[in-house]
Design a protein around this motif. Sequence first.
Motif, PDB file in Angstrom:
ATOM      1  N   UNK A 136       0.781  -1.226   0.000  1.00  0.00           N
ATOM      2  CA  UNK A 136       0.000   0.000   0.000  1.00  0.00           C
ATOM      3  C   UNK A 136       0.812   1.275   0.000  1.00  0.00           C
ATOM      4  N   UNK A 137       2.132   1.148  -0.110  1.00  0.00           N
ATOM      5  CA  UNK A 137       2.996   2.334  -0.083  1.00  0.00           C
ATOM      6  C   UNK A 137       3.816   2.430  -1.355  1.00  0.00           C
ATOM      7  N   UNK A 138       4.331   3.627  -1.597  1.00  0.00           N
ATOM      8  CA  UNK A 138       5.197   3.820  -2.752  1.00  0.00           C
ATOM      9  C   UNK A 138       6.583   3.247  -2.486  1.00  0.00           C
ATOM     10  N   UNK A 139       7.239   2.879  -3.560  1.00  0.00           N
ATOM     11  CA  UNK A 139       8.608   2.408  -3.440  1.00  0.00           C
ATOM     12  C   UNK A 139       9.489   3.560  -2.972  1.00  0.00           C
ATOM     13  N   UNK A 140      10.400   3.262  -2.052  1.00  0.00           N
ATOM     14  CA  UNK A 140      11.290   4.292  -1.532  1.00  0.00           C
ATOM     15  C   UNK A 140      12.740   3.816  -1.584  1.00  0.00           C
ATOM     16  N   UNK A 141      13.620   4.785  -1.731  1.00  0.00           N
ATOM     17  CA  UNK A 141      15.054   4.498  -1.714  1.00  0.00           C
ATOM     18  C   UNK A 141      15.513   4.505  -0.267  1.00  0.00           C
ATOM     19  N   UNK A 142      16.129   3.419   0.187  1.00  0.00           N
ATOM     20  CA  UNK A 142      16.561   3.374   1.587  1.00  0.00           C
ATOM     21  C   UNK A 142      18.059   3.578   1.745  1.00  0.00           C
ATOM     22  N   UNK A 143      18.837   3.246   0.731  1.00  0.00           N
ATOM     23  CA  UNK A 143      20.286   3.425   0.819  1.00  0.00           C
ATOM     24  C   UNK A 143      20.866   3.425  -0.583  1.00  0.00           C
TER      25      UNK A 143
END
Length: 114
Positions: free
Chosen positions: A42-49
């Motif tokens: 249910x969330x957008x893809x995010x850059x974590x590192x």
Amino acid sequence: QVQLVESGGGLVQPGGSLRLSCAASRSIFSINVMGWYRQAPGKQRELVAHITSGGRAVYTDSVKGRFTISSNNAKNTVYLQMNSLKPEDTAVYYCNKKPPFDYWGQGTQVTVSS
């Protein structure tokens, strides 16, 4: 087209650790910034590192001090060591360059639950 194959995910209890790996089909790490992304339901893809070709790593605030990104250019592989995992880290994790190609690998599922 470069193939990206992620592995190493699984089910882990809160506070546990996992090490993710991403293998590329050919050498791209030396000329690109490589990143680990995640997408929770249910969330957008995010850059974590992400990590530069020179080895400089940058992290999103929510994973600072817990995750470590590294790469082995000779093996065309990038890693994500995840420690002190929390339930909110549950997501499908993907690697890609930054900015990403217009395609993605299959990802690897990380589930943090007791």
